[in-house]
Design a protein around this motif. Sequence first.
Motif, PDB file in Angstrom:
ATOM      1  N   GLU A   1      29.906  26.795  15.745  1.00 38.77           N
ATOM      2  CA  GLU A   1      29.324  25.565  16.272  1.00 38.77           C
ATOM      3  C   GLU A   1      30.279  24.970  17.300  1.00 38.77           C
ATOM      4  O   GLU A   1      31.493  24.936  17.072  1.00 38.77           O
ATOM      5  CB  GLU A   1      29.124  24.575  15.114  1.00 38.77           C
ATOM      6  N   ALA A   2      29.923  24.546  18.446  1.00 41.20           N
ATOM      7  CA  ALA A   2      28.588  24.542  18.983  1.00 41.20           C
ATOM      8  C   ALA A   2      28.299  25.816  19.788  1.00 41.20           C
ATOM      9  O   ALA A   2      27.176  26.307  19.804  1.00 41.20           O
ATOM     10  CB  ALA A   2      28.401  23.335  19.885  1.00 41.20           C
ATOM     11  N   MET A   3      29.310  26.393  20.438  1.00 46.25           N
ATOM     12  CA  MET A   3      29.062  27.586  21.251  1.00 46.25           C
ATOM     13  C   MET A   3      30.017  28.725  20.911  1.00 46.25           C
ATOM     14  O   MET A   3      30.274  29.591  21.734  1.00 46.25           O
ATOM     15  CB  MET A   3      29.157  27.233  22.739  1.00 46.25           C
ATOM     16  N   GLY A   4      30.535  28.763  19.697  1.00 47.48           N
ATOM     17  CA  GLY A   4      31.519  29.767  19.322  1.00 47.48           C
ATOM     18  C   GLY A   4      30.977  31.170  19.159  1.00 47.48           C
ATOM     19  O   GLY A   4      31.719  32.135  19.294  1.00 47.48           O
ATOM     20  N   PHE A   5      29.685  31.313  18.880  1.00 50.11           N
ATOM     21  CA  PHE A   5      29.132  32.651  18.657  1.00 50.11           C
ATOM     22  C   PHE A   5      29.269  33.506  19.910  1.00 50.11           C
ATOM     23  O   PHE A   5      29.501  34.701  19.829  1.00 50.11           O
ATOM     24  CB  PHE A   5      27.661  32.555  18.227  1.00 50.11           C
ATOM     25  N   ARG A   6      29.185  32.902  21.080  1.00 56.05           N
ATOM     26  CA  ARG A   6      29.307  33.676  22.318  1.00 56.05           C
ATOM     27  C   ARG A   6      30.728  34.188  22.527  1.00 56.05           C
ATOM     28  O   ARG A   6      30.951  35.028  23.376  1.00 56.05           O
ATOM     29  CB  ARG A   6      28.818  32.880  23.524  1.00 56.05           C
ATOM     30  N   ARG A   7      31.691  33.705  21.748  1.00 51.86           N
ATOM     31  CA  ARG A   7      33.052  34.265  21.802  1.00 51.86           C
ATOM     32  C   ARG A   7      33.159  35.526  20.949  1.00 51.86           C
ATOM     33  O   ARG A   7      34.157  36.222  21.007  1.00 51.86           O
ATOM     34  CB  ARG A   7      34.080  33.236  21.339  1.00 51.86           C
ATOM     35  N   ILE A   8      32.126  35.814  20.123  1.00 49.29           N
ATOM     36  CA  ILE A   8      32.101  37.012  19.289  1.00 49.29           C
ATOM     37  C   ILE A   8      31.337  38.131  19.991  1.00 49.29           C
ATOM     38  O   ILE A   8      31.790  39.267  20.040  1.00 49.29           O
ATOM     39  CB  ILE A   8      31.471  36.706  17.910  1.00 49.29           C
ATOM     40  N   THR A   9      30.170  37.816  20.518  1.00 46.88           N
ATOM     41  CA  THR A   9      29.343  38.823  21.181  1.00 46.88           C
ATOM     42  C   THR A   9      28.377  38.138  22.136  1.00 46.88           C
ATOM     43  O   THR A   9      28.159  36.925  22.049  1.00 46.88           O
ATOM     44  CB  THR A   9      28.557  39.664  20.150  1.00 46.88           C
ATOM     45  N   TYR A  10      27.774  38.923  23.023  1.00 44.70           N
ATOM     46  CA  TYR A  10      26.757  38.369  23.915  1.00 44.70           C
ATOM     47  C   TYR A  10      25.574  37.916  23.070  1.00 44.70           C
ATOM     48  O   TYR A  10      25.123  38.621  22.164  1.00 44.70           O
ATOM     49  CB  TYR A  10      26.284  39.408  24.932  1.00 44.70           C
ATOM     50  N   TYR A  11      25.074  36.720  23.379  1.00 43.23           N
ATOM     51  CA  TYR A  11      23.936  36.201  22.631  1.00 43.23           C
ATOM     52  C   TYR A  11      23.402  34.972  23.353  1.00 43.23           C
ATOM     53  O   TYR A  11      24.183  34.152  23.826  1.00 43.23           O
ATOM     54  CB  TYR A  11      24.383  35.802  21.211  1.00 43.23           C
ATOM     55  N   PRO A  12      22.094  34.845  23.457  1.00 47.19           N
ATOM     56  CA  PRO A  12      21.534  33.603  24.030  1.00 47.19           C
ATOM     57  C   PRO A  12      21.744  32.464  23.033  1.00 47.19           C
ATOM     58  O   PRO A  12      20.918  32.204  22.169  1.00 47.19           O
ATOM     59  CB  PRO A  12      20.059  33.921  24.254  1.00 47.19           C
ATOM     60  N   ASP A  13      22.876  31.834  23.132  1.00 49.54           N
ATOM     61  CA  ASP A  13      23.397  30.886  22.152  1.00 49.54           C
ATOM     62  C   ASP A  13      22.854  29.481  22.431  1.00 49.54           C
ATOM     63  O   ASP A  13      23.506  28.655  23.048  1.00 49.54           O
ATOM     64  CB  ASP A  13      24.933  30.926  22.260  1.00 49.54           C
TER      65      ASP A  13
END
Length: 140
Positions: free
Chosen positions: A30-42
Amino acid sequence: LETKVEICPETNTQLSGLYKSGSAYCTQCEAMGFRRITYYPDRPDNMAVFERIRVEANIDEAPVLLSNGNLIEKGMVENDNDSGDKQQQRHYAIWTDPYPKPSYLFCLVAGNLANIQDSFVTEPSKRKVDLNIYSEQENV
């Protein structure tokens, strides 16, 4: 479509995405950390079911492997060297979460954790639900 990413949680000091905190690997999406793991329309309006999330680690370093949802499989990873060295033994856990959610709610923790267990019976279905609260060994 298949993507391949390489990250280094040990050097991630932003505490966002996948990082190492003490002896545990953790995610903060949260809030935009998932895009630091992999490409994703976050985005919060982009909901997905996270099926078959495989978490794998050295069993001595991270004996507990957690993610969202329900544990559906766990076991040892076949060792491709003949030494059988316990330091090299890896294990895995596969989790599935059947409920659609935005990527900022994705969670993963792997480490040497202890837990407190209990159970709860739902009403009116009378279904038993296991409860587990995890923390570092010294805090349990």
